[in-house]
Write a protein that holds these residues in place. Structure first.
Motif, PDB file in Angstrom:
ATOM      1  N   ARG A   9       0.917  -0.873   0.026  1.00 45.45           N
ATOM      2  CA  ARG A   9       0.024  -0.134  -0.287  1.00 45.45           C
ATOM      3  C   ARG A   9       0.887   0.986   0.383  1.00 45.45           C
ATOM      4  O   ARG A   9       0.253   2.152  -0.803  1.00 45.45           O
ATOM      5  N   GLU A 119      -4.644   0.078  -4.930  1.00 43.27           N
ATOM      6  CA  GLU A 119      -5.259   0.341  -3.834  1.00 43.27           C
ATOM      7  C   GLU A 119      -6.630   0.219  -3.301  1.00 43.27           C
ATOM      8  O   GLU A 119      -6.401  -0.550  -1.873  1.00 43.27           O
ATOM      9  N   ARG A 122      -7.637  -3.913  -2.611  1.00 47.69           N
ATOM     10  CA  ARG A 122      -7.087  -3.889  -1.150  1.00 47.69           C
ATOM     11  C   ARG A 122      -8.349  -3.916   0.100  1.00 47.69           C
ATOM     12  O   ARG A 122      -7.598  -4.424   0.749  1.00 47.69           O
TER      13      ARG A 122
END
Length: 123
Positions: A9, A119, A122
């Motif tokens: 991340r 991102e 996730r």
């Protein structure tokens, strides 16, 4: 003993920030070329573009491929990879006209979008 680790991340966020800096670089170089040809030569150096592309490729490959293994979606990696390809292709266009600048900026935008999609996948 401290365990140092950088999450994927953080690599995505760093990649997005780097993409933003690349856009600022492209715009600044264009403005400098238009106004001060001698000062613009430094920012337009091929070495800066080659090093920047190498850094983008390393960060993009790590973060986007790791994302596939983490969340299983390939689209973020595909979008980001296409952006990297456009950036690499733009280095071959040279500085004739604005086509290299446009291709680079579109490629950088797609790479940043790939990092953002990664991102979001996730979460």
């Amino acid at each position: 003993m401290t365990n140092f680790s950088i999450s994927t991340r953080q690599f995505d966020r760093f990649g997005m920030g780097l993409s933003g800096l690349c856009l600022v670089h492209c715009v600044a170089t264009t403005v400098l070329f238009a106004t001060l040809a001698s000062a613009g030569g430094l920012l337009g150096s091929p070495l800066i573009h080659e090093v920047g592309l190498f850094i983008a490729m390393v960060i993009g490959a790590y973060a986007l491929v790791d994302g596939i293994f983490e969340h299983g979606y390939m689209m973020p990696s595909g979008v980001g990879g296409f952006g990297l390809g456009m950036m690499a292709g733009a280095t071959e266009l040279g500085h004739n006209g604005g086509s290299a600048i446009v291709a680079t900026m579109v490629g950088v935008g797609l790479l940043a979008l790939g990092h953002r999609l990664n991102e979001l996948a996730r979460d």
